[in-house]
Each structure stands twice: as structure tokens, then as C-alpha cells.
Design an enzyme around this catalytic site. Structure first.
Site, PDB file in Angstrom:
ATOM      1  N   HIS A 131      -4.078   6.926   1.283  1.00  0.00           N
ATOM      2  CA  HIS A 131      -4.310   5.569   0.793  1.00  0.00           C
ATOM      3  C   HIS A 131      -5.734   5.159   1.162  1.00  0.00           C
ATOM      4  CE1 HIS A 131      -3.961   1.387   0.018  1.00  0.00           C
ATOM      5  NE2 HIS A 131      -4.001   1.039   1.299  1.00  0.00           N
ATOM      6  N   ASN A 169      -9.994  -1.080  -1.980  1.00  0.00           N
ATOM      7  CA  ASN A 169      -8.558  -0.860  -1.810  1.00  0.00           C
ATOM      8  C   ASN A 169      -7.816  -1.409  -3.028  1.00  0.00           C
ATOM      9  OD1 ASN A 169      -5.862  -0.892  -1.075  1.00  0.00           O
ATOM     10  ND2 ASN A 169      -6.198  -1.797   0.941  1.00  0.00           N
ATOM     11  N   CYS A 177       0.817  -1.229   0.000  1.00  0.00           N
ATOM     12  CA  CYS A 177       0.000   0.000   0.000  1.00  0.00           C
ATOM     13  C   CYS A 177       0.844   1.271   0.000  1.00  0.00           C
ATOM     14  CB  CYS A 177      -0.933   0.012   1.201  1.00  0.00           C
ATOM     15  SG  CYS A 177      -2.120  -1.326   1.108  1.00  0.00           S
TER      16      CYS A 177
HETATM   17  N1  ACO Z   1     -18.928  -9.663   6.575  1.00  0.00           N
HETATM   18  C1  ACO Z   1     -19.558  -9.897   7.717  1.00  0.00           C
HETATM   19  N2  ACO Z   1     -18.911 -10.117   8.878  1.00  0.00           N
HETATM   20  C2  ACO Z   1     -17.577 -10.118   8.839  1.00  0.00           C
HETATM   21  C3  ACO Z   1     -16.850  -9.884   7.662  1.00  0.00           C
HETATM   22  C4  ACO Z   1     -17.587  -9.659   6.479  1.00  0.00           C
HETATM   23  N3  ACO Z   1     -16.991  -9.407   5.304  1.00  0.00           N
HETATM   24  N4  ACO Z   1     -15.534  -9.922   7.945  1.00  0.00           N
HETATM   25  C5  ACO Z   1     -15.420 -10.169   9.265  1.00  0.00           C
HETATM   26  N5  ACO Z   1     -16.660 -10.289   9.808  1.00  0.00           N
HETATM   27  C6  ACO Z   1     -17.025 -10.549  11.196  1.00  0.00           C
HETATM   28  C7  ACO Z   1     -15.914 -11.174  11.997  1.00  0.00           C
HETATM   29  O1  ACO Z   1     -15.886 -12.565  11.816  1.00  0.00           O
HETATM   30  C8  ACO Z   1     -16.264 -10.766  13.394  1.00  0.00           C
HETATM   31  O2  ACO Z   1     -17.265 -11.640  13.879  1.00  0.00           O
HETATM   32  P1  ACO Z   1     -17.241 -12.139  15.411  1.00  0.00           P
HETATM   33  O3  ACO Z   1     -17.371 -10.878  16.235  1.00  0.00           O
HETATM   34  O4  ACO Z   1     -18.415 -13.040  15.492  1.00  0.00           O
HETATM   35  O5  ACO Z   1     -15.920 -12.819  15.580  1.00  0.00           O
HETATM   36  C9  ACO Z   1     -16.903  -9.396  13.233  1.00  0.00           C
HETATM   37  O6  ACO Z   1     -17.272  -9.303  11.845  1.00  0.00           O
HETATM   38  C10 ACO Z   1     -15.998  -8.254  13.599  1.00  0.00           C
HETATM   39  O7  ACO Z   1     -14.720  -8.467  12.972  1.00  0.00           O
HETATM   40  P2  ACO Z   1     -13.526  -7.466  13.160  1.00  0.00           P
HETATM   41  O8  ACO Z   1     -12.352  -7.993  12.411  1.00  0.00           O
HETATM   42  O9  ACO Z   1     -13.362  -7.139  14.605  1.00  0.00           O
HETATM   43  O10 ACO Z   1     -14.128  -6.178  12.418  1.00  0.00           O
HETATM   44  P3  ACO Z   1     -13.500  -4.757  12.339  1.00  0.00           P
HETATM   45  O11 ACO Z   1     -14.478  -3.779  12.830  1.00  0.00           O
HETATM   46  O12 ACO Z   1     -12.101  -4.732  12.884  1.00  0.00           O
HETATM   47  O13 ACO Z   1     -13.393  -4.547  10.769  1.00  0.00           O
HETATM   48  C11 ACO Z   1     -11.773  -4.615   8.987  1.00  0.00           C
HETATM   49  C12 ACO Z   1     -12.620  -5.432   9.966  1.00  0.00           C
HETATM   50  C13 ACO Z   1     -12.724  -3.843   8.089  1.00  0.00           C
HETATM   51  C14 ACO Z   1     -10.962  -5.582   8.137  1.00  0.00           C
HETATM   52  C15 ACO Z   1     -10.861  -3.633   9.760  1.00  0.00           C
HETATM   53  O14 ACO Z   1     -10.195  -4.321  10.773  1.00  0.00           O
HETATM   54  C16 ACO Z   1      -9.843  -2.945   8.879  1.00  0.00           C
HETATM   55  O15 ACO Z   1     -10.172  -2.149   8.022  1.00  0.00           O
HETATM   56  N6  ACO Z   1      -8.541  -3.192   9.101  1.00  0.00           N
HETATM   57  C17 ACO Z   1      -7.492  -2.537   8.355  1.00  0.00           C
HETATM   58  C18 ACO Z   1      -7.392  -3.007   6.927  1.00  0.00           C
HETATM   59  C19 ACO Z   1      -6.196  -2.362   6.282  1.00  0.00           C
HETATM   60  O16 ACO Z   1      -5.906  -1.199   6.505  1.00  0.00           O
HETATM   61  N7  ACO Z   1      -5.443  -3.096   5.487  1.00  0.00           N
HETATM   62  C20 ACO Z   1      -4.192  -2.521   5.040  1.00  0.00           C
HETATM   63  C21 ACO Z   1      -4.119  -2.316   3.634  1.00  0.00           C
HETATM   64  S1  ACO Z   1      -4.007  -3.739   2.733  1.00  0.00           S
HETATM   65  C22 ACO Z   1      -2.391  -3.934   2.140  1.00  0.00           C
HETATM   66  O17 ACO Z   1      -1.452  -3.291   2.524  1.00  0.00           O
HETATM   67  C23 ACO Z   1      -2.201  -5.074   1.188  1.00  0.00           C
END
Ligand code: ACO
Length: 335
Positions: A262, A292, A113
Site C-alpha cells: 500500500h 495515497n 487502505c
Molecule cells: N507541511 C509542513 N509541515 C507540516 C505538515 C505539512 N504538510 N504537516 C505537518 N507538519 C508539521 C507539524 O505541524 C509538526 O510541526 P511541529 O513540530 O512544529 O509541531 C512537524 O511538521 C512534524 O509533524 P509530524 O506529524 O511529527 O511529522 P511526521 O514526521 O510524523 O510525518 C506524516 C507526518 C507524514 C503524516 C507521518 O506521520 C505519516 O506518514 N503517518 C502515517 C500516514 C498513514 O500511513 N496513513 C494511513 C493511510 S491513510 C488511510 O487509511 C485512509
């Protein structure tokens, strides 16, 4: 002193739109969950047979056209991608052949990224020392062919899309003042202790063969992410890096016309902008439409801004990114 200036911008998104509802047909997710957690409403996917360099080509051609340059005017291509066409050679070589600008240097970089910012720092060093006069910097990704469309991959798969952005950079004499046009400051960092928090394990050179049926069954060829940890780091490192370049140039958030972060998560960007004291109307987000696109997010954003007429020559741009590696960085550019 010599400054690196933006001579042309271009972007290309494949035409196929994939909505959250469409993803919800193959995995247990919903439009509501994806929009609430990430801000993403849709993304673009390539058709079968289209690789990263195929997306990069039209973006690069637009950037060259805007710069009023021919491919043969280029001295170097830097191609930032985590999804190269093939394992080797680099996608920059494929792009160079398609553009028809042999035998200029063609360099791939893999800093995920932060790829655009790392590429910008490399290009800036070459241009300011006079090694090269014109550099094409491209960020292009095809994620859709490498995602897990089962429930196992839903946390990662909903985030990513395909796309490409390109910028043609040149050298111009400046006064060495913050009022100069061009790249005023670019800084990049990494912390490799976070490498396994967001990664793709297979194929791996550490195993023979590099990809086994067992690895495929276990989904090791799909990206894996510790989402919460990445979120925490991103919301800490992006504002920190952005503030660093502002401080180094003796500027404040009030001087910034456009913040182009980003695009990993709309919530991350809202938090980062708030920490920096930049109002939403000066922060460019397009994650709603494209998800993304990793190394492509920032050049796509810049190109869209310029195309819309909202970015004017003389405007101060602040860029920031965080991603896999971990890698992160920031830049201040006067357009
Ligand atoms: N749909 C429905 N539910 C989902 C999904 C989905 N697509 N994905 C996860 N869940 C569920 C999980 O299983 C979890 O359920 P549980 O509570 O029963 O265990 C619940 O939703 C909450 O999951 P979290 O991971 O805690 O959700 P969070 O609010 O943290 O959001 C997310 C997840 C969107 C991925 C967030 O953590 C995020 O944006 N992280 C950063 C991503 C990022 O910046 N990546 C870097 C760039 S990529 C690169 O460099 C290649």
C-alpha cells in the site's frame, strides 16, 4: 483444488496533476517537507463532477479487455472505497449500471487502505467455493473533494490523491501446491480500538441533523489522523502480516519477485521492505506520482507493473497494507 487467478488488470488516474508547489500556494507547506517526510512529489485530482465510480469505469473496462471478457461474463462486483459517489447506494451499483451487467451482485466494502485485500479475500472465498466464476474487484477513491486545504489540514491533505485500479478474478484448477498460479494465501485483520486515530467524523448517524454548520466550521467533515501513531502501527503490522503469509506457504522473501505494498508513505514502505529483507528494486512504489489513493493503491501498482512488462506470468507477488480502522492484511499471489 480451485485457485483464484488474475485474469485482467486495469487502472485509471485523472489527468490533472497537482504538485507539492501548487499545494504550498494554499497552505503552509513546502515541496521539501512533503518529499522528505512522505516521498510524494505530485498527485492527481478529478475535475468537478467526477465521482469514484467514474474513475472505476475505465479501470474496470481495461481489466475486462485484458481478461478477454465482457461485462456480462461477470458474476459479482466488489467496490472498495472510503469515498463512495453518494452516502447510498454503494458505488458498485453505479458501476454495474455503467458497465451494463444487470442483475449481477454489487457489493461495496469500506475497509479503507486494506480494502483491496479484504475484497480479495471475499472474492477468493466465492470463487474457490464455485459460487461465482468471474469477479470484478475495484478500488477507487476521490479524496480531493474531501480535503482541508487550509493550514489546519496540511498534515493529511498533502498525502492523498484520486485514482482507481481494477482486477478481474477467475477460478482455475490448481494442484494445491505453492507452485500453483493464483491466490496462494490472503489474510486480513482489524483492531477497532484504533478507529478514532484515523477517521472522518461527519456526517454522522449519531447526530440530528447528520451535518450541521458547526460541524462544517469545525472541519469535522475532513479526515483527522494521529500520523505518528499510524506510522508506528503500519511499520509493525505490514511486515508482520507479510511474514505470516510467507510462513504459511513455507516461502521466504527471496521467493518474492515483486513486493507491492500500500502507498501511504515512502518511508513506511522502505522500512517495511527492509524488515522483510526485500531489496528496493523488487519493491514497487508509485507514491511519488500519485500520493495515497487508499483502496486503489495496490491494484494501480499491479496494473502498472503488468503494463510495464516487469511482471511476468509465474512471478510471485507479495502484497501488504495498513490503514484506518485499524485494518491491515497481506497476500501471496502467483501471477
Ligand atoms: N507541511 C509542513 N509541515 C507540516 C505538515 C505539512 N504538510 N504537516 C505537518 N507538519 C508539521 C507539524 O505541524 C509538526 O510541526 P511541529 O513540530 O512544529 O509541531 C512537524 O511538521 C512534524 O509533524 P509530524 O506529524 O511529527 O511529522 P511526521 O514526521 O510524523 O510525518 C506524516 C507526518 C507524514 C503524516 C507521518 O506521520 C505519516 O506518514 N503517518 C502515517 C500516514 C498513514 O500511513 N496513513 C494511513 C493511510 S491513510 C488511510 O487509511 C485512509
Amino acid at each position: 483444488m480451485i485457485r483464484t487467478v488474475i485474469e485482467g488488470l486495469g487502472h485509471y488516474l485523472p489527468p490533472r496533476v497537482v504538485t507539492n508547489e501548487e499545494l504550498a500556494q494554499s497552505m503552509n507547506t513546502s515541496d521539501e517537507w512533503i518529499v522528505q517526510r512522505t516521498g510524494i512529489r505530485e498527485r492527481r485530482y478529478v475535475e468537478d463532477g467526477v465521482g469514484a465510480s467514474d474513475l472505476a469505469l475505465p479501470a474496470a473496462q481495461k481489466a475486462l479487455e485484458q481478461a478477454g471478457l465482457a461485462p456480462t461474463d461477470l458474476d459479482l462486483i466488489i467496490f472498495a472505497t472510503l469515498s463512495p459517489d453518494v452516502c447510498f447506494p454503494g458505488s458498485a451499483c453505479f458501476l454495474q449500471a455503467r458497465l451494463g451487467c444487470r442483475p449481477i451482485a454489487a457489493l461495496d466494502i469500506r475497509t479503507q487502505c486494506s480494502g483491496f485485500l479484504y475484497g480479495l479475500q471475499i472474492a477468493d472465498a466465492f470463487l474457490r467455493t464455485g459460487t461465482y466464476r468471474h469477479v470484478l474487484l475495484v478500488g477507487a477513491e476521490v479524496h480531493s473533494t474531501g480535503l482541508d486545504f487550509s493550514d489546519r489540514g496540511r498534515d493529511v491533505t498533502v498525502l492523498f490523491g484520486d485514482g482507481a485500479g481494477a482486477v478481474v478474478l477467475g477460478a482455475r484448477e490448481g494442484a494445491g501446491l505453492p507452485s500453483d498460479s493464483g491466490v496462494l494465501c490472503v489474510r486480513v485483520c482489524a483492531d477497532g480500538t484504533g478507529a478514532k486515530e484515523l477517521w472522518c467524523v461527519a456526517p454522522t448517524s449519531a447526530r440530528m441533523p447528520r451535518l450541521t454548520h458547526k460541524m462544517l466550521e469545525d472541519g469535522l467533515h475532513f479526515p483527522q489522523m494521529n500520523g505518528r501513531l499510524v506510522f508506528r502501527w503500519a511499520t509493525e503490522k505490514m511486515p508482520e502480516a507479510a511474514q505470516q503469509v510467507l510462513d504459511e506457504m513455507g516461502m521466504t522473501a527471496n521467493d518474492v519477485r515483486w513486493f507491492v505494498p500500500h502507498q501511504a508513505n515512502l518511508r513506511i514502505n522502505e522500512l517495511v521492505a527492509r524488515k522483510l529483507g526485500i531489496p528496493d528494486e523488487r519493491c514497487w512504489n508509485n507514491i511519488e506520482r500519485y500520493g495515497n489513493t487508499t483502496a486503489a493503491t495496490i491494484p494501480i501498482g499491479l496494473s502498472e507493473l503488468a503494463e510495464s512488462g516487469k511482471l511476468q506470468r509465474g512471478d510471485l507477488l507479495l502484497l501488504a497494507a495498513f490503514g484506518s480502522g485499524f485494518t491491515w492484511g497481506s497476500a501471496l499471489i502467483r501471477y
